[in-house]
Design a protein around this motif. Structure first.
Motif, PDB file in Angstrom:
ATOM      1  N   PHE A 172       5.043   1.845   7.779  1.00  0.00           N
ATOM      2  CA  PHE A 172       5.322   0.687   6.933  1.00  0.00           C
ATOM      3  C   PHE A 172       6.258   1.065   5.783  1.00  0.00           C
ATOM      4  O   PHE A 172       6.072   0.669   4.635  1.00  0.00           O
ATOM      5  CB  PHE A 172       4.011   0.052   6.424  1.00  0.00           C
ATOM      6  N   MET A 192      10.255  10.672   1.382  1.00  0.00           N
ATOM      7  CA  MET A 192      11.341   9.846   0.828  1.00  0.00           C
ATOM      8  C   MET A 192      10.803   8.463   0.458  1.00  0.00           C
ATOM      9  O   MET A 192      10.065   7.845   1.227  1.00  0.00           O
ATOM     10  CB  MET A 192      12.451   9.681   1.875  1.00  0.00           C
ATOM     11  N   TYR A 233      10.990  -2.334   6.304  1.00  0.00           N
ATOM     12  CA  TYR A 233      11.527  -3.016   5.115  1.00  0.00           C
ATOM     13  C   TYR A 233      13.045  -3.208   5.122  1.00  0.00           C
ATOM     14  O   TYR A 233      13.557  -4.062   4.404  1.00  0.00           O
ATOM     15  CB  TYR A 233      11.120  -2.239   3.848  1.00  0.00           C
ATOM     16  N   THR A 234      13.763  -2.405   5.920  1.00  0.00           N
ATOM     17  CA  THR A 234      15.223  -2.449   5.782  1.00  0.00           C
ATOM     18  C   THR A 234      15.839  -3.732   6.347  1.00  0.00           C
ATOM     19  O   THR A 234      15.333  -4.301   7.315  1.00  0.00           O
ATOM     20  CB  THR A 234      15.875  -1.225   6.460  1.00  0.00           C
ATOM     21  N   VAL A 284       0.852  -1.189   0.000  1.00  0.00           N
ATOM     22  CA  VAL A 284       0.000   0.000   0.000  1.00  0.00           C
ATOM     23  C   VAL A 284       0.891   1.242   0.000  1.00  0.00           C
ATOM     24  O   VAL A 284       1.741   1.402   0.885  1.00  0.00           O
ATOM     25  CB  VAL A 284      -0.905   0.003   1.252  1.00  0.00           C
ATOM     26  N   THR A 285       0.695   2.112  -0.972  1.00  0.00           N
ATOM     27  CA  THR A 285       1.595   3.280  -1.082  1.00  0.00           C
ATOM     28  C   THR A 285       0.825   4.608  -1.044  1.00  0.00           C
ATOM     29  O   THR A 285       1.400   5.645  -1.333  1.00  0.00           O
ATOM     30  CB  THR A 285       2.396   3.212  -2.404  1.00  0.00           C
ATOM     31  N   ASP A 286      -0.454   4.550  -0.699  1.00  0.00           N
ATOM     32  CA  ASP A 286      -1.256   5.782  -0.775  1.00  0.00           C
ATOM     33  C   ASP A 286      -2.019   6.064   0.514  1.00  0.00           C
ATOM     34  O   ASP A 286      -3.117   6.610   0.482  1.00  0.00           O
ATOM     35  CB  ASP A 286      -2.239   5.685  -1.951  1.00  0.00           C
ATOM     36  N   TYR A 289      -2.283   7.464   8.704  1.00  0.00           N
ATOM     37  CA  TYR A 289      -1.045   7.587   9.491  1.00  0.00           C
ATOM     38  C   TYR A 289      -1.399   7.765  10.974  1.00  0.00           C
ATOM     39  O   TYR A 289      -0.807   7.142  11.856  1.00  0.00           O
ATOM     40  CB  TYR A 289      -0.227   8.792   9.016  1.00  0.00           C
TER      41      TYR A 289
HETATM   42  C1  LIG Z   1       4.403  -0.017   1.665  1.00  0.00           C
HETATM   43  S1  LIG Z   1       5.061   1.504   1.118  1.00  0.00           S
HETATM   44  C2  LIG Z   1       4.382   2.580   2.370  1.00  0.00           C
HETATM   45  C3  LIG Z   1       4.082   3.943   1.789  1.00  0.00           C
HETATM   46  C4  LIG Z   1       3.394   4.938   2.718  1.00  0.00           C
HETATM   47  N1  LIG Z   1       4.090   5.105   3.975  1.00  0.00           N
HETATM   48  C5  LIG Z   1       1.984   4.499   2.961  1.00  0.00           C
HETATM   49  O1  LIG Z   1       1.700   4.059   4.077  1.00  0.00           O
HETATM   50  O2  LIG Z   1       1.178   4.597   2.035  1.00  0.00           O
HETATM   51  C6  LIG Z   1       6.778   1.353   1.542  1.00  0.00           C
HETATM   52  C7  LIG Z   1       7.610   2.596   1.233  1.00  0.00           C
HETATM   53  O3  LIG Z   1       8.841   2.477   1.929  1.00  0.00           O
HETATM   54  C8  LIG Z   1       9.900   2.798   1.046  1.00  0.00           C
HETATM   55  N2  LIG Z   1      11.146   2.238   1.601  1.00  0.00           N
HETATM   56  C9  LIG Z   1      11.428   0.958   1.914  1.00  0.00           C
HETATM   57  N3  LIG Z   1      12.664   0.860   2.434  1.00  0.00           N
HETATM   58  C10 LIG Z   1      13.163   2.110   2.486  1.00  0.00           C
HETATM   59  C11 LIG Z   1      14.403   2.667   2.934  1.00  0.00           C
HETATM   60  N4  LIG Z   1      15.363   1.911   3.454  1.00  0.00           N
HETATM   61  N5  LIG Z   1      14.594   4.013   2.803  1.00  0.00           N
HETATM   62  C12 LIG Z   1      13.617   4.795   2.281  1.00  0.00           C
HETATM   63  N6  LIG Z   1      12.422   4.333   1.846  1.00  0.00           N
HETATM   64  C13 LIG Z   1      12.203   3.012   1.954  1.00  0.00           C
HETATM   65  C14 LIG Z   1       9.414   2.281  -0.277  1.00  0.00           C
HETATM   66  O4  LIG Z   1      10.142   2.798  -1.350  1.00  0.00           O
HETATM   67  C15 LIG Z   1       7.960   2.772  -0.218  1.00  0.00           C
HETATM   68  O5  LIG Z   1       7.896   4.137  -0.567  1.00  0.00           O
END
Ligand SMILES: C[S@@+](CC[C@H](N)C(=O)[O-])C[C@H]1O[C@@H](n2cnc3c(N)ncnc32)[C@H](O)[C@@H]1O
Length: 309
Positions: free
Chosen positions: A173, A125, A178-179, A57-59, A65
């Motif tokens: 999220f 970012m 994710y890292t 989910v990216t939107d 939030y």
């Molecule tokens: C599932 S999306 C969540 C987007 C937004 N926060 C939302 O809730 O709609 C994950 C986001 O985390 C970013 N992302 C993942 N690892 C990252 C990192 N190490 N540094 C910056 N962005 C990261 C991805 O590129 C993406 O934009």
């Protein structure tokens, strides 16, 4: 509003590569080569249209939030003034940032509107550029540099000078979920945070803060987990609380379909030391499965870790 996180979907077969103690002890050490899983994960970031996995989910809106983060987030954002800066790490298309600049936001947060003035500067970012027309239209209407979108790199790939300092950092999220380099990620967050600034974030399916005090019937791995050197599980909250120069509060939100733990971290002095975590398992997903080895015993987490993978 997205009240529920769409199901967490591990994409990989759960390949565990144990690399603890093999030279990855430092926060900035290279992660082991989970090459198949890492390329699957890159495929998720680069997916477009129908190829985007359902759980990616990216939107999320600003309301979403506020639902996912600790309650203090709303007030911290509302209290920012025009000289303050907000960094949203892992912003996706940046919808939450865009919502902050709408008249609706002010209508919902009348208190402090005058002091907020034209509002803080925001930096969204994302690894991949997910901006849409709304982002560009909004950026054109606002003053130059009021909103910025950084893409093409991960948080760890920006220097302190490039990012500057922020009064507020959020991650819903995003990179925190994710890292593969969780301790380096935290170092970067804390370096970018002003003293007295706050970082708000959340994780899905973790060993909860108070689990050490009550029986936890769970023998399957958590989506993100930390394991002590003696094999016992450690909570993310316990790890955060072991970082110096920050005040941490952790809140379990069990009403979510998949329980999440939300974190508020306030930086109280400048010399934060982040205990190193080494990644020992990574399987691509939304978010990915991650297991970290703590380099030092984290307290408050005596429950044995039964799960075997
Ligand atoms: C599932 S999306 C969540 C987007 C937004 N926060 C939302 O809730 O709609 C994950 C986001 O985390 C970013 N992302 C993942 N690892 C990252 C990192 N190490 N540094 C910056 N962005 C990261 C991805 O590129 C993406 O934009």
């Amino acid at each position: 509003m997205y009240r529920l996180l769409k199901a967490a979907i591990p994409m990989g077969a759960g390949i565990a590569l144990a690399c603890a103690g093999s030279g990855f002890a430092q926060n900035n050490a290279a992660a082991p080569a989970f090459s198949d899983e890492v390329s699957k994960q890159a495929g998720i970031y680069q997916s477009r249209g129908e190829k985007v996995p359902g759980g990616y989910v990216t939107d999320r809106s600003l309301l979403a939030y506020a639902a996912a983060l600790p309650p203090g987030f709303r007030q911290t954002l509302a209290d920012l003034g025009p000289k303050d800066r907000w960094l949203d790490i892992g912003a996706g298309r940046g919808q939450a940032v865009l919502d902050y600049y709408t008249p609706r936001y002010d209508a919902m947060h009348r208190e402090g509107q005058e002091r907020r003035g034209k509002k803080a500067q925001s930096v969204a970012m994302s690894i991949e550029d997910r901006r849409n027309a709304l982002w560009h239209q909004t950026a054109e209407k606002l003053e130059a540099e009021q909103i910025r979108y950084l893409s093409g790199r991960r948080l760890r790939e920006y220097s302190a000078a490039e990012l500057g300092k922020f009064a507020l950092i959020t991650d819903v999220f995003g990179g925190f979920s994710y890292t593969q380099y969780l301790s380096l990620f935290m170092e970067k967050v804390l370096a970018a945070l002003e003293v007295n600034g706050s970082f708000y974030t959340t994780l899905i399916d973790v060993y909860p803060e108070n689990a050490a005090n009550r029986p936890l019937k769970r023998d399957t791995p958590f989506l993100t987990e930390i394991v002590n050197a003696d094999g016992s599980r450690a909570g993310i909250c316990a790890w955060l609380k072991s970082i110096s120069c920050i005040a941490v509060s952790c809140e379990l939100k069990s009403e979510w379909e998949a329980p999440i733990e939300a974190y508020q971290v306030r930086k109280v002095c400048d010399k934060a030391t982040v205990p190193a975590l080494t990644i020992t398992h990574f399987a691509a997903g939304t978010p990915p499965e991650r297991r970290f080895q703590a380099q030092q015993m984290l307290t408050g987490s005596p429950a044995p870790r039964n799960a075997a993978r």
